[in-house]
Design an enzyme around this catalytic site. Structure first.
Site, PDB file in Angstrom:
ATOM      1  N   MET A  13       0.833  -1.212   0.000  1.00 16.60           N
ATOM      2  CA  MET A  13       0.000   0.000   0.000  1.00 16.60           C
ATOM      3  C   MET A  13       0.862   1.254   0.000  1.00 16.60           C
ATOM      4  O   MET A  13       0.569   2.222  -0.709  1.00 16.60           O
ATOM      5  CB  MET A  13      -0.932   0.003   1.231  1.00 16.60           C
ATOM      6  CG  MET A  13      -2.172  -0.827   1.081  1.00 16.60           C
ATOM      7  SD  MET A  13      -3.208  -0.309  -0.299  1.00 16.60           S
ATOM      8  CE  MET A  13      -3.918   1.210   0.340  1.00 16.60           C
ATOM      9  N   THR A  98      -4.741  -1.652   9.342  1.00 13.50           N
ATOM     10  CA  THR A  98      -5.812  -2.282  10.112  1.00 13.50           C
ATOM     11  C   THR A  98      -5.200  -3.169  11.201  1.00 13.50           C
ATOM     12  O   THR A  98      -3.992  -3.273  11.320  1.00 13.50           O
ATOM     13  CB  THR A  98      -6.714  -3.117   9.181  1.00 13.50           C
ATOM     14  OG1 THR A  98      -5.902  -4.076   8.498  1.00 13.50           O
ATOM     15  CG2 THR A  98      -7.410  -2.240   8.167  1.00 13.50           C
ATOM     16  N   ASN A 124     -11.104   1.343   5.426  1.00 13.13           N
ATOM     17  CA  ASN A 124     -11.212   1.070   3.991  1.00 13.13           C
ATOM     18  C   ASN A 124     -11.378   2.392   3.237  1.00 13.13           C
ATOM     19  O   ASN A 124     -12.328   3.124   3.474  1.00 13.13           O
ATOM     20  CB  ASN A 124     -12.398   0.147   3.694  1.00 13.13           C
ATOM     21  CG  ASN A 124     -12.253  -0.523   2.345  1.00 13.13           C
ATOM     22  OD1 ASN A 124     -11.851   0.104   1.375  1.00 13.13           O
ATOM     23  ND2 ASN A 124     -12.563  -1.805   2.287  1.00 13.13           N
ATOM     24  N   PHE A 125     -10.443   2.688   2.356  1.00 13.76           N
ATOM     25  CA  PHE A 125     -10.470   3.948   1.614  1.00 13.76           C
ATOM     26  C   PHE A 125     -11.284   3.868   0.330  1.00 13.76           C
ATOM     27  O   PHE A 125     -11.422   4.865  -0.360  1.00 13.76           O
ATOM     28  CB  PHE A 125      -9.040   4.380   1.241  1.00 13.76           C
ATOM     29  CG  PHE A 125      -8.279   4.985   2.386  1.00 13.76           C
ATOM     30  CD1 PHE A 125      -8.597   6.238   2.877  1.00 13.76           C
ATOM     31  CD2 PHE A 125      -7.245   4.304   2.981  1.00 13.76           C
ATOM     32  CE1 PHE A 125      -7.897   6.804   3.929  1.00 13.76           C
ATOM     33  CE2 PHE A 125      -6.532   4.850   4.026  1.00 13.76           C
ATOM     34  CZ  PHE A 125      -6.860   6.106   4.508  1.00 13.76           C
ATOM     35  N   HIS A 152      -9.435 -11.890   1.262  1.00 14.43           N
ATOM     36  CA  HIS A 152      -8.273 -11.037   0.999  1.00 14.43           C
ATOM     37  C   HIS A 152      -7.097 -11.857   0.488  1.00 14.43           C
ATOM     38  O   HIS A 152      -7.072 -13.086   0.628  1.00 14.43           O
ATOM     39  CB  HIS A 152      -7.857 -10.297   2.279  1.00 14.43           C
ATOM     40  CG  HIS A 152      -8.718  -9.113   2.595  1.00 14.43           C
ATOM     41  ND1 HIS A 152      -9.937  -9.234   3.219  1.00 14.43           N
ATOM     42  CD2 HIS A 152      -8.543  -7.789   2.339  1.00 14.43           C
ATOM     43  CE1 HIS A 152     -10.482  -8.031   3.345  1.00 14.43           C
ATOM     44  NE2 HIS A 152      -9.654  -7.130   2.823  1.00 14.43           N
ATOM     45  N   LYS A 156      -2.210 -10.861   3.878  1.00 15.37           N
ATOM     46  CA  LYS A 156      -2.860 -10.030   4.904  1.00 15.37           C
ATOM     47  C   LYS A 156      -2.616 -10.630   6.274  1.00 15.37           C
ATOM     48  O   LYS A 156      -2.804 -11.833   6.478  1.00 15.37           O
ATOM     49  CB  LYS A 156      -4.363  -9.907   4.617  1.00 15.37           C
ATOM     50  CG  LYS A 156      -5.074  -8.984   5.589  1.00 15.37           C
ATOM     51  CD  LYS A 156      -6.450  -8.617   5.115  1.00 15.37           C
ATOM     52  CE  LYS A 156      -7.211  -7.789   6.140  1.00 15.37           C
ATOM     53  NZ  LYS A 156      -6.571  -6.511   6.428  1.00 15.37           N
ATOM     54  N   GLY A 162     -10.478  -5.202   8.973  1.00 15.54           N
ATOM     55  CA  GLY A 162     -11.019  -4.014   9.644  1.00 15.54           C
ATOM     56  C   GLY A 162     -12.361  -3.634   9.048  1.00 15.54           C
ATOM     57  O   GLY A 162     -13.274  -3.200   9.762  1.00 15.54           O
ATOM     58  N   THR A 163     -12.518  -3.821   7.751  1.00 13.45           N
ATOM     59  CA  THR A 163     -13.787  -3.475   7.088  1.00 13.45           C
ATOM     60  C   THR A 163     -14.918  -4.374   7.582  1.00 13.45           C
ATOM     61  O   THR A 163     -16.032  -3.904   7.833  1.00 13.45           O
ATOM     62  CB  THR A 163     -13.640  -3.618   5.560  1.00 13.45           C
ATOM     63  OG1 THR A 163     -12.569  -2.772   5.153  1.00 13.45           O
ATOM     64  CG2 THR A 163     -14.910  -3.241   4.831  1.00 13.45           C
TER      65      THR A 163
HETATM   66  N1  LIG Z   1      -7.442   1.377   4.741  1.00 13.89           N
HETATM   67  C1  LIG Z   1      -7.411   0.770   3.564  1.00 13.89           C
HETATM   68  O1  LIG Z   1      -8.170   1.098   2.630  1.00 13.89           O
HETATM   69  C2  LIG Z   1      -6.445  -0.348   3.349  1.00 13.89           C
HETATM   70  C3  LIG Z   1      -6.306  -0.954   2.092  1.00 13.89           C
HETATM   71  C4  LIG Z   1      -5.365  -1.974   1.944  1.00 13.89           C
HETATM   72  C5  LIG Z   1      -4.589  -2.350   3.023  1.00 13.89           C
HETATM   73  N2  LIG Z   1      -4.776  -1.763   4.243  1.00 13.89           N
HETATM   74  C6  LIG Z   1      -3.968  -2.088   5.407  1.00 13.89           C
HETATM   75  O2  LIG Z   1      -2.731  -1.401   5.277  1.00 13.89           O
HETATM   76  C7  LIG Z   1      -1.712  -2.128   5.956  1.00 13.89           C
HETATM   77  C8  LIG Z   1      -0.546  -2.395   5.012  1.00 13.89           C
HETATM   78  O3  LIG Z   1      -0.956  -3.264   3.981  1.00 13.89           O
HETATM   79  P1  LIG Z   1       0.085  -3.795   2.895  1.00 13.89           P
HETATM   80  O4  LIG Z   1      -0.676  -4.719   2.034  1.00 13.89           O
HETATM   81  O5  LIG Z   1       0.787  -2.641   2.293  1.00 13.89           O
HETATM   82  O6  LIG Z   1       1.104  -4.615   3.825  1.00 13.89           O
HETATM   83  P2  LIG Z   1       2.661  -4.793   3.604  1.00 13.89           P
HETATM   84  O7  LIG Z   1       3.087  -5.880   4.554  1.00 13.89           O
HETATM   85  O8  LIG Z   1       2.980  -4.950   2.166  1.00 13.89           O
HETATM   86  O9  LIG Z   1       3.298  -3.408   4.088  1.00 13.89           O
HETATM   87  C9  LIG Z   1       3.487  -3.042   5.432  1.00 13.89           C
HETATM   88  C10 LIG Z   1       4.770  -2.234   5.534  1.00 13.89           C
HETATM   89  O10 LIG Z   1       4.890  -1.800   6.892  1.00 13.89           O
HETATM   90  C11 LIG Z   1       6.191  -2.093   7.340  1.00 13.89           C
HETATM   91  N3  LIG Z   1       6.198  -2.375   8.783  1.00 13.89           N
HETATM   92  C12 LIG Z   1       5.557  -3.389   9.409  1.00 13.89           C
HETATM   93  N4  LIG Z   1       5.854  -3.395  10.718  1.00 13.89           N
HETATM   94  C13 LIG Z   1       6.701  -2.356  10.910  1.00 13.89           C
HETATM   95  C14 LIG Z   1       7.373  -1.846  12.050  1.00 13.89           C
HETATM   96  N5  LIG Z   1       7.269  -2.447  13.245  1.00 13.89           N
HETATM   97  N6  LIG Z   1       8.156  -0.754  11.905  1.00 13.89           N
HETATM   98  C15 LIG Z   1       8.292  -0.161  10.689  1.00 13.89           C
HETATM   99  N7  LIG Z   1       7.698  -0.621   9.567  1.00 13.89           N
HETATM  100  C16 LIG Z   1       6.912  -1.697   9.680  1.00 13.89           C
HETATM  101  C17 LIG Z   1       6.637  -3.326   6.566  1.00 13.89           C
HETATM  102  O11 LIG Z   1       8.053  -3.428   6.511  1.00 13.89           O
HETATM  103  C18 LIG Z   1       5.997  -3.091   5.204  1.00 13.89           C
HETATM  104  O12 LIG Z   1       6.874  -2.407   4.327  1.00 13.89           O
HETATM  105  C19 LIG Z   1      -2.388  -3.416   6.467  1.00 13.89           C
HETATM  106  O13 LIG Z   1      -2.769  -3.232   7.804  1.00 13.89           O
HETATM  107  C20 LIG Z   1      -3.603  -3.545   5.572  1.00 13.89           C
HETATM  108  O14 LIG Z   1      -4.649  -4.271   6.166  1.00 13.89           O
HETATM  109  C21 LIG Z   1      -5.665  -0.776   4.401  1.00 13.89           C
END
Ligand SMILES: NC(=O)c1ccc[n+]([C@@H]2O[C@H](COP(=O)([O-])OP(=O)(O)OC[C@H]3O[C@@H](n4cnc5c(N)ncnc54)[C@H](O)[C@@H]3O)[C@@H](O)[C@H]2O)c1
Length: 265
Positions: A13, A98, A124-125, A152, A156, A162-163
């Site tokens: 993301m 989330t 969820n955006f 998903h 994940k 979260g949604t």
């Molecule tokens: N709100 C939304 O619309 C939406 C949409 C998609 C995903 N998400 C959420 O966003 C988050 C990220 O999703 P993703 O698919 O990019 O995951 P991902 O694992 O690809 O990315 C997470 C990033 O955070 C970093 N990270 C994790 N723990 C860390 C720590 N302790 N210190 C520093 N960096 C850290 C990781 O190294 C990684 O680069 C998840 O919680 C996912 O559920 C939200």
């Protein structure tokens, strides 16, 4: 100009949102936080020219960059800590990651009341997902029961999504479908068969390669079902909601939850 620190900048993301945010005229990415690729120039993450801003895992570096706003796309193990840090640092934060528990959200809500900066949690955006939740809460009064199936990608980390939790909460405000997880004569022969249980609703989580983010809210009554379904088939589905959140966070109260805080429906 809004100066932004992007947390989780090296994740799926983080990178996807970064590649769109850097094209905006009114936004400047001033810092990137992650535990991987430390020291890497953030320009390299999107295949662009060197920006001079390097990925860091230190809060001090983020503070030194003086962001107006933190956007968090890390994950369940660190997001709560990041929110508390943003609150202490009096920096606005939009939380896309989330995995927060209800208790953690309640604590954040309480703390946010006493501060000047803002916390905006958006599980969820995608606008379509907001519509799905709204339509589900409209349908709730007319049906006898409801279950949620969320699907998903297999990377994940948190379940249920979260949604899904937020959908169950929204539906429960209209109708409490089940006081207890099991009916008096119901028994799981394999534990977990009936899924998770939140706000009176069973939630079933599927994780598979090939999926991105999908949810069906299924209502049932005598002789009929109604399924309200949403699919995010590409991460670009999240960008319109994110940019809306960035441009409008200043108008929101200290604590807000869900993109519906910004959408009149
Ligand atoms: N709100 C939304 O619309 C939406 C949409 C998609 C995903 N998400 C959420 O966003 C988050 C990220 O999703 P993703 O698919 O990019 O995951 P991902 O694992 O690809 O990315 C997470 C990033 O955070 C970093 N990270 C994790 N723990 C860390 C720590 N302790 N210190 C520093 N960096 C850290 C990781 O190294 C990684 O680069 C998840 O919680 C996912 O559920 C939200």
């Amino acid at each position: 100009m809004k100066n932004i620190a992007l947390f989780g900048i090296c994740g799926k993301m983080g990178r996807s949102m970064l590649s769109e945010l850097i094209l905006e005229q009114d936004i400047k990415i001033v810092a990137g936080f992650d535990r991987i690729n430390i020291g890497t120039d953030i320009g390299i993450l999107t295949g662009r020219e060197i920006s001079g801003i390097k990925v860091t895992d230190k809060y001090e570096d983020i503070k030194a960059a003086k962001p107006d706003l933190v956007i968090d796309f890390t994950g369940p193990e660190v997001v709560y800590k990041n929110i508390l840090w943003a609150i202490e640092s009096k920096t606005n934060i939009i939380v896309g990651a989330t995995g927060l528990s209800k208790e953690e959200i309640d604590i954040v809500k309480e703390k946010a009341k006493k501060i000047k900066s803002k916390v905006f949690i958006v599980p969820n955006f995608s606008i379509g997902a907001v519509m799905m939740v709204r339509l589900s809460s409209l349908a709730a009064s007319y049906f006898d029961n409801c279950e949620i199936v969320e699907m998903h990608h297999d990377k994940k980390k948190d379940a249920p999504s979260g949604t899904a939790i937020a959908t169950a909460t929204a539906i429960n405000k209209k109708k409490n479908f089940n006081a207890l997880k099991f009916l008096s004569d119901e028994k799981e022969t394999i534990e977990g068969s009936r899924g998770a249980f939140s706000d009176g609703i069973h939630i079933h989580s599927i994780r598979l390669p090939g999926l991105l983010a999908h949810q069906s809210v299924i209502f049932g009554s005598k002789g009929q079902t109604l399924t309200i379904k949403h699919d995010s088939i590409d991460r670009s589905s999240f960008y319109a909601g994110l940019i809306m959140a960035i441009r409008n966070i200043d108008k929101l109260p200290n604590f807000s939850y869900g993109l519906e805080s910004l959408i009149e429906i």
